[in-house]
Design a protein around this motif. Structure first.
Motif, PDB file in Angstrom:
ATOM      1  N   GLN B 258       0.853  -1.222  -0.038  1.00  0.00           N
ATOM      2  CA  GLN B 258       0.173  -0.139  -0.094  1.00  0.00           C
ATOM      3  C   GLN B 258       0.828   1.182   0.119  1.00  0.00           C
ATOM      4  OE1 GLN B 258      -3.343   0.488   0.049  1.00  0.00           O
ATOM      5  NE2 GLN B 258      -3.317  -1.391  -0.817  1.00  0.00           N
ATOM      6  N   LYS B 259       2.043   1.347   0.753  1.00  0.00           N
ATOM      7  CA  LYS B 259       2.742   2.335   0.908  1.00  0.00           C
ATOM      8  C   LYS B 259       3.679   2.610  -0.340  1.00  0.00           C
ATOM      9  CE  LYS B 259       3.207   3.542   5.851  1.00  0.00           C
ATOM     10  NZ  LYS B 259       3.230   4.913   5.759  1.00  0.00           N
ATOM     11  N   GLN B 260       4.382   1.642  -0.779  1.00  0.00           N
ATOM     12  CA  GLN B 260       5.433   1.793  -1.809  1.00  0.00           C
ATOM     13  C   GLN B 260       4.712   2.063  -2.981  1.00  0.00           C
ATOM     14  OE1 GLN B 260       8.977   1.754  -1.122  1.00  0.00           O
ATOM     15  NE2 GLN B 260       8.833   2.959  -3.110  1.00  0.00           N
ATOM     16  N   HIS B 261       5.152   3.242  -3.838  1.00  0.00           N
ATOM     17  CA  HIS B 261       4.606   3.540  -4.998  1.00  0.00           C
ATOM     18  C   HIS B 261       5.703   3.844  -6.097  1.00  0.00           C
ATOM     19  CE1 HIS B 261       1.517   4.873  -2.286  1.00  0.00           C
ATOM     20  NE2 HIS B 261       0.703   5.248  -3.515  1.00  0.00           N
ATOM     21  N   LEU B 262       5.494   3.348  -7.126  1.00  0.00           N
ATOM     22  CA  LEU B 262       6.478   3.536  -8.363  1.00  0.00           C
ATOM     23  C   LEU B 262       5.688   4.878  -9.115  1.00  0.00           C
ATOM     24  CD1 LEU B 262       8.432   2.660 -10.428  1.00  0.00           C
ATOM     25  CD2 LEU B 262       6.354   1.506 -11.778  1.00  0.00           C
ATOM     26  N   ARG B 263       6.806   5.707  -9.049  1.00  0.00           N
ATOM     27  CA  ARG B 263       6.495   7.085  -9.461  1.00  0.00           C
ATOM     28  C   ARG B 263       7.006   7.301 -10.697  1.00  0.00           C
ATOM     29  NH1 ARG B 263       6.914  11.689  -5.486  1.00  0.00           N
ATOM     30  NH2 ARG B 263       6.969  13.688  -6.694  1.00  0.00           N
ATOM     31  N   VAL B 264       6.313   7.766 -11.792  1.00  0.00           N
ATOM     32  CA  VAL B 264       6.567   7.856 -13.026  1.00  0.00           C
ATOM     33  C   VAL B 264       6.174   9.125 -13.627  1.00  0.00           C
ATOM     34  CG1 VAL B 264       5.859   6.988 -15.443  1.00  0.00           C
ATOM     35  CG2 VAL B 264       5.875   5.269 -13.273  1.00  0.00           C
ATOM     36  N   GLU B 265       7.343   9.777 -14.360  1.00  0.00           N
ATOM     37  CA  GLU B 265       7.240  10.918 -14.830  1.00  0.00           C
ATOM     38  C   GLU B 265       7.075  10.987 -16.279  1.00  0.00           C
ATOM     39  OE1 GLU B 265      10.366  12.977 -11.868  1.00  0.00           O
ATOM     40  OE2 GLU B 265      10.923  12.715 -14.064  1.00  0.00           O
ATOM     41  N   LEU B 266       6.097  11.501 -16.935  1.00  0.00           N
ATOM     42  CA  LEU B 266       6.029  11.610 -18.317  1.00  0.00           C
ATOM     43  C   LEU B 266       6.158  12.862 -18.756  1.00  0.00           C
ATOM     44  CD1 LEU B 266       4.697  11.073 -21.487  1.00  0.00           C
ATOM     45  CD2 LEU B 266       2.464  12.222 -20.267  1.00  0.00           C
ATOM     46  N   GLN B 267       7.593  12.866 -19.358  1.00  0.00           N
ATOM     47  CA  GLN B 267       8.305  14.160 -19.800  1.00  0.00           C
ATOM     48  C   GLN B 267       7.942  14.430 -21.233  1.00  0.00           C
ATOM     49  OE1 GLN B 267      12.278  13.296 -18.944  1.00  0.00           O
ATOM     50  NE2 GLN B 267      12.103  13.204 -16.767  1.00  0.00           N
ATOM     51  N   THR B 268       7.547  15.799 -21.284  1.00  0.00           N
ATOM     52  CA  THR B 268       7.231  16.183 -22.759  1.00  0.00           C
ATOM     53  C   THR B 268       8.124  17.427 -23.185  1.00  0.00           C
ATOM     54  OG1 THR B 268       5.076  17.279 -21.958  1.00  0.00           O
ATOM     55  CG2 THR B 268       4.973  15.217 -22.974  1.00  0.00           C
ATOM     56  N   PHE B 269       8.023  17.693 -24.297  1.00  0.00           N
ATOM     57  CA  PHE B 269       9.008  18.972 -24.943  1.00  0.00           C
ATOM     58  C   PHE B 269       8.154  19.470 -26.060  1.00  0.00           C
ATOM     59  CE2 PHE B 269      11.504  15.354 -23.163  1.00  0.00           C
ATOM     60  CZ  PHE B 269      12.301  15.718 -22.484  1.00  0.00           C
ATOM     61  N   PHE B 270       8.103  20.860 -25.812  1.00  0.00           N
ATOM     62  CA  PHE B 270       7.627  21.648 -26.729  1.00  0.00           C
ATOM     63  C   PHE B 270       8.195  23.091 -27.026  1.00  0.00           C
ATOM     64  CE2 PHE B 270       4.024  19.460 -24.453  1.00  0.00           C
ATOM     65  CZ  PHE B 270       3.303  19.223 -25.384  1.00  0.00           C
ATOM     66  N   ARG B 271       8.545  23.189 -28.279  1.00  0.00           N
ATOM     67  CA  ARG B 271       9.079  24.291 -28.408  1.00  0.00           C
ATOM     68  C   ARG B 271       8.117  25.455 -28.327  1.00  0.00           C
ATOM     69  NH1 ARG B 271      13.885  25.588 -28.462  1.00  0.00           N
ATOM     70  NH2 ARG B 271      14.442  24.009 -29.590  1.00  0.00           N
ATOM     71  N   LEU B 272       8.523  26.612 -27.751  1.00  0.00           N
ATOM     72  CA  LEU B 272       7.526  27.826 -27.729  1.00  0.00           C
ATOM     73  C   LEU B 272       7.729  28.731 -28.763  1.00  0.00           C
ATOM     74  CD1 LEU B 272       7.598  27.980 -23.971  1.00  0.00           C
ATOM     75  CD2 LEU B 272       6.133  26.998 -25.372  1.00  0.00           C
ATOM     76  N   CYS B 284       3.847  13.689 -13.266  1.00  0.00           N
ATOM     77  CA  CYS B 284       4.055  12.719 -12.072  1.00  0.00           C
ATOM     78  C   CYS B 284       2.770  11.849 -11.933  1.00  0.00           C
ATOM     79  CB  CYS B 284       4.500  13.373 -10.699  1.00  0.00           C
ATOM     80  SG  CYS B 284       4.478  12.159  -9.440  1.00  0.00           S
ATOM     81  N   TYR B 285       2.857  10.566 -12.083  1.00  0.00           N
ATOM     82  CA  TYR B 285       1.756   9.636 -11.877  1.00  0.00           C
ATOM     83  C   TYR B 285       2.121   8.681 -10.715  1.00  0.00           C
ATOM     84  CZ  TYR B 285      -0.129  10.948 -16.206  1.00  0.00           C
ATOM     85  OH  TYR B 285      -0.574  11.669 -17.320  1.00  0.00           O
ATOM     86  N   LEU B 286       1.531   8.405  -9.756  1.00  0.00           N
ATOM     87  CA  LEU B 286       1.796   7.478  -8.601  1.00  0.00           C
ATOM     88  C   LEU B 286       1.013   6.234  -8.727  1.00  0.00           C
ATOM     89  CD1 LEU B 286       1.679  10.169  -5.836  1.00  0.00           C
ATOM     90  CD2 LEU B 286       4.050   9.024  -6.737  1.00  0.00           C
ATOM     91  N   CYS B 287       1.475   5.096  -8.575  1.00  0.00           N
ATOM     92  CA  CYS B 287       0.719   3.951  -8.383  1.00  0.00           C
ATOM     93  C   CYS B 287       1.396   2.918  -7.360  1.00  0.00           C
ATOM     94  CB  CYS B 287       0.740   2.915  -9.598  1.00  0.00           C
ATOM     95  SG  CYS B 287      -0.348   1.794  -9.745  1.00  0.00           S
ATOM     96  N   ASN B 288       0.659   2.272  -6.284  1.00  0.00           N
ATOM     97  CA  ASN B 288       1.358   1.590  -5.316  1.00  0.00           C
ATOM     98  C   ASN B 288       1.222   0.439  -5.868  1.00  0.00           C
ATOM     99  OD1 ASN B 288      -1.269   0.229  -4.716  1.00  0.00           O
ATOM    100  ND2 ASN B 288      -1.880   1.471  -3.253  1.00  0.00           N
ATOM    101  N   PHE B 289       2.054  -0.719  -5.131  1.00  0.00           N
ATOM    102  CA  PHE B 289       2.526  -2.007  -5.571  1.00  0.00           C
ATOM    103  C   PHE B 289       1.312  -2.694  -5.584  1.00  0.00           C
ATOM    104  CE2 PHE B 289       7.420  -2.542  -4.888  1.00  0.00           C
ATOM    105  CZ  PHE B 289       7.646  -1.416  -5.617  1.00  0.00           C
ATOM    106  N   ASP B 290       0.550  -2.654  -4.764  1.00  0.00           N
ATOM    107  CA  ASP B 290      -0.782  -3.486  -4.747  1.00  0.00           C
ATOM    108  C   ASP B 290      -1.538  -3.440  -5.978  1.00  0.00           C
ATOM    109  OD1 ASP B 290      -0.191  -4.734  -2.131  1.00  0.00           O
ATOM    110  OD2 ASP B 290      -1.755  -3.748  -1.024  1.00  0.00           O
ATOM    111  N   ASP B 291      -1.941  -2.085  -6.402  1.00  0.00           N
ATOM    112  CA  ASP B 291      -2.756  -1.894  -7.592  1.00  0.00           C
ATOM    113  C   ASP B 291      -1.872  -2.167  -8.869  1.00  0.00           C
ATOM    114  OD1 ASP B 291      -4.604  -0.849  -5.888  1.00  0.00           O
ATOM    115  OD2 ASP B 291      -4.027   1.305  -6.366  1.00  0.00           O
TER     116      ASP B 291
END
Lengths: 320, 355, 198
Positions: B258-272, B284-291
């Protein structure tokens, strides 16, 4: 796919600026808005010249915030392979063309306390959009613009009347010259200098700033080269397993594209570095014309920029 | 589709929870059974329907709660959002990019009405309806970057491009994997990545920079990155490390799922467009191990990746001490069967766990 | 021996050079303590005709030697803070061709470098040479307070009192290295301090 995203446009206005320079206005064919851009950006214009598709970079000179149309100015080069001649002779109002999204290899350093622009001839075009950006957003700038004579001084009248204190014009025919050393010596710390014009002028400004102890990061330059015609030559493309002929009036990059090889590119003028290609084997002489590779890389025979450089000799094998 | 926004917290009582929908679309970051740095860039032009790749700026059930958490972080520490003076134009570019993208991609949630420089922005989930003058800072309650990033999930780094390098000259950073914007602001690409082990030696950053410098208008790119976090804590900042670091020691074999989360970053890049800057959103997306273990493929693969990860990386990502306990837990979900290539859960084709 | 060979480190850690005479009409030289030796090494009569030396003595007696170089302008002050407004004033009138030379401690070079970049001189154009103390100027990432002259690792933040370990991660904008709590995951377990380069 190589190069920047494309936009379908219609030519909506053509104006002869003087004997050598013509201005073209593009609007989106679907009636929508064009992307905004940053001062100093260019677009690559595609020209269907018979069997050959030419793609030349031209600086955008319109207001970067104006999304209704882009304008470019094209100087006629009677000795070139015909890109500018095509624009001058074959393009009419109402024609449909394809241009690229704006790409900027000559952008302003927005930290500068002052922007110092030095232009020679048709090299004025990127500064026209940069000046509009500076005027809209504020900030100190100054332009020093050298032209051959009053008749060939593109946009001189507009610049002098709109910016009488910032714009300074020099005519070669009247023996007027930019007092470069004095000009540079007086500049306060935090000034950035930008130069666009013939190769000699760029070299002059770069050498003078170096001599005076200017930091390299404060000196910016851009020169697009048009590919020059030359003797035909044969190239073996190792990855694609093809042997292709490069004609007298086409560049190596264009010959690769004509043969269906998807080679990377961006500016097509020897400046951006995207098309850099590794040489696997050769016997003969390179005719390097780009600004990208260093002198020792040119001498090494290990790399070539196919957008502007050519080859004379027996064998050339490329990693493409 | 209208999103049901969660009532949840990312601190104190940690009521954050992923719905089944959120678990299924979680960006599991491992495309094979092992991990090493790579310049895993691809074009950011949509993706499978409902996936986090589909829209330019993904909005999900955590949106409202994440924005509330960001407001709390910024109230505690305004230095988490900074913009060097020359970056204001890039801030306006970013504001336009997000407003245009969100109003086109989620017309039921966001509206943008433009009449020349007079803009009206409606953000229904956050109850915002503001009229302002584009490029006039005096007409917004915050600077343009802060204004819009208080309404967009993920961190935002706005990078100036000059001297063939990228410079971290502005950003809003409140959901970071243990790095400080206040410390790193003004650094170039190699400097702010300096603490990352192994990747410099592998030439990863030289190649990545070359790619990023050439991202052009209209051609955004993306990649995934990951780390581990104990508790669904968004603000794992160095600033507060002396407060949250201790939480890493609260993991037990009973609560790890329940407590340990995999933390995933979706990194995107846009020219302004107007500033020629590059914006680098880090979502940032978080998901615990059980899920995560509800997807048999992810269970098998996560065990193998964590088991075989080089020690330097496990240390850098901050879970070297907890790795043995993680492996004890994860081993139960690895029956040794092969896994299909790619990141998607492949629920229909991956067999359930073999006892 | 005032020269120190810093060990190889990460990309954000500054690398100090060796001062060399450069072309240009104006030369701004800022040094503290043993940094004076680097100025004495690089000085030539030509450089001195356009030189402004700003020296923070910190109890050393290089003043007479520096003055004897006969620079166009000379200033000696008791501390960097005392000299800061003078440095800012000089940079305000500097030209693009002004050459800057910094030598001495990392703290002095870092802070003077920050003034230069604020004025618009790229950091790569500023020459540096380390001499003297290797103690560091440290920022506590938690309370943001700066602790000067840190020679040991770990050390106690002079503002908030946390036990911090010394990182090589360096911010030019803050002119400081980063200090991070060493016992966050095991409060009270602080290893004995050693010299940073021991």
């Amino acid at each position: 796919m190589s190069g920047a995203e494309k936009i379908d446009v219609t030519v909506t206005e053509i104006v002869a600026v003087n004997e050598l320079v013509t201005r073209f206005k593009f609007e989106r064919t679907d009636g929508g808005l064009l992307p905004t851009f940053s001062g100093g950006a260019h677009t690559v214009v595609e020209m269907k010249d018979g069997a050959i598709t030419r793609m030349n970079p031209y600086s955008l000179m319109s207001d970067p915030m104006d999304q209704s149309a882009y304008t470019i100015s094209v100087r006629r080069d009677d000795e070139g392979r015909g890109g500018s001649l095509f624009m001058h002779n074959n393009v009419s109002v109402g024609d449909k063309m394809v241009i690229s999204y704006p790409v900027n290899l000559f952008s302003l350093d927005l930290r500068a306390k002052k922007q110092l622009f030095i232009a020679g001839g048709i090299g004025i075009t990127p500064f026209l959009s940069q000046i509009k950006q500076m005027e809209r957003l504020g900030g100190a700038w100054e332009l020093h613009y050298a032209c051959r004579n009053a008749a060939l001084g593109s946009y001189v009248d507009e610049l002098l009347s709109a910016h009488p204190y910032e714009a300074h014009v020099y005519y070669d025919d009247e023996k007027q010259a930019i007092a470069l050393e004095e000009l540079l010596n007086g500049q306060p710390v935090g000034t950035h200098v930008y130069v666009c014009g013939p190769k000699g002028m760029i070299n002059w400004v770069r050498a003078t700033t170096e001599k005076l102890g200017w930091p390299r990061e404060a000196v910016h330059y851009e020169e697009f080269l048009a590919p020059q015609p030359g003797k035909p030559f044969e190239v073996k493309l190792a990855v694609s397993n093809k042997v292709i002929q490069v004609g007298e009036d086409e560049s190596l990059l264009e010959a690769m594209e004509r043969s269906g090889v998807d080679a990377p590119y961006l500016c097509r003028g020897g400046a951006c570095g995207q098309c850099e290609t590794r040489v696997i084997d050769y016997s003969g002489n390179f005719i390097h014309r780009d600004h990208w590779l260093e002198d020792d890389e040119h001498a090494s025979g290990e790399k070539i920029m196919p957008c502007v450089s050519r080859f004379e000799g027996k064998t050339l094998v490329l990693d493409r | 589709m209208t999103i049901q926004f969660n009532e949840e917290t990312f601190r104190d009582d940690y009521t954050f929870k992923n719905s089944d929908w959120a678990i299924q679309r979680f960006p599991f970051p491992f495309h094979e059974d092992s991990y090493m740095y790579s310049v895993n860039m691809e074009q950011h032009r949509g993706g499978p329907e409902g996936s986090i790749y589909e829209k330019r700026f993904d909005v999900d059930e955590h949106y409202v709660a994440e924005m509330r958490d960001r407001a709390m972080v910024l109230a505690d520490d305004p230095l988490r959002c900074q913009s060097l003076p020359h970056m204001t134009l890039a801030g306006w570019d970013l504001l336009e990019l997000i407003m245009v993208s969100k109003s086109e991609d989620y017309p039921d949630l966001f509206e943008l009405h433009r009449d020349g420089d007079q803009w009206r922005w409606v953000n229904k989930p956050l109850g915002i309806d503001d009229t302002f003058t584009f490029l006039d800072e005096t007409t917004l309650p915050y600077g343009p970057m802060e204004y819009i990033t208080r309404q967009a999930q993920g961190d935002f780094c706005v990078l100036d491009q000059r001297d063939d390098n990228l410079w971290m000259d502005a950003g809003t950073v409140t959901t970071q994997a243990d790095w400080s914007l206040d410390f790193d602001i003004g650094m170039n690409f190699f400097e702010w990545h300096a603490p990352v082990p192994l990747a410099h030696e592998k030439g990863i950053f030289v190649r990545a920079l070359k790619f990023l410098l050439n991202i052009q208008q209209g051609s955004p790119a993306r990649r995934l990155n990951w780390t581990m976090t104990v508790n669904p804590l968004l603000d794992t900042s160095p600033e507060n490390y002396h407060k949250w670091g201790i939480q890493k020691t609260t993991i037990t074999p009973d609560n790890i799922g329940q407590k340990q989360h995999l933390r995933v970053e979706l990194q995107t890049f846009f020219r302004l467009p107007r500033s020629n800057a590059l914006v680098f959103p880090i979502r940032c997306y978080l998901c615990n191990f059980d899920d995560m273990m509800t997807m048999p493929k992810w269970g098998r693969r996560l065990h193998r990746v964590i088991r075989d990860l080089p020690e330097e990386l496990a240390t850098y990502k901050g879970f070297i001490d907890n790795r043995p306990m993680m492996l004890d837990y994860l081993a139960k979900f690895d029956d040794g069967l092969p896994t299909s290539p790619g990141i998607w859960p492949d629920k229909d084709s991956e067999p359930p766990l073999q006892a | 021996m005032s020269k120190f060979e810093f060990p190889q480190s990460i990309r954000s850690r500054p690398v100090w050079g060796t001062l060399e005479p450069r072309a240009g009409k104006h030369h701004l030289m800022i040094a503290d303590a043993q940094g004076a030796e680097a100025i004495l090494d690089v000085a030539t009569p030509e450089l001195m005709t356009g030189a402004h030396i700003i020296f923070i003595a910190k109890g050393t007696d290089y003043g007479d030697k520096l003055r004897a170089l006969n620079p166009a302008q000379y200033y000696e002050g008791p501390s960097y803070e005392a000299a800061a407004s003078r440095i800012q004033r000089v940079l305000q009138d500097a030209k693009m061709s002004t050459q800057v030379y910094l030598s001495g401690t990392e703290s002095l070079m870092g802070q003077a470098m920050r003034e230069c970049t604020n004025a618009g001189i790229p950091y790569t154009a500023v020459q540096t040479e380390h001499r003297g103390s290797t103690a560091r100027r440290m920022q506590c990432v938690h309370c943001k307070g700066i602790t000067e002259d840190v020679a040991i690792d770990p050390f106690v933040c002079s503002h908030c009192g946390l036990n911090l370990f010394v990182r090589d991660h360096y911010s030019r904008r803050l002119a400081a290295y980063q200090g991070v709590c060493i016992d966050a995951e095991d409060p009270g377990n602080v290893p004995p301090s050693k010299g940073i380069y021991e």
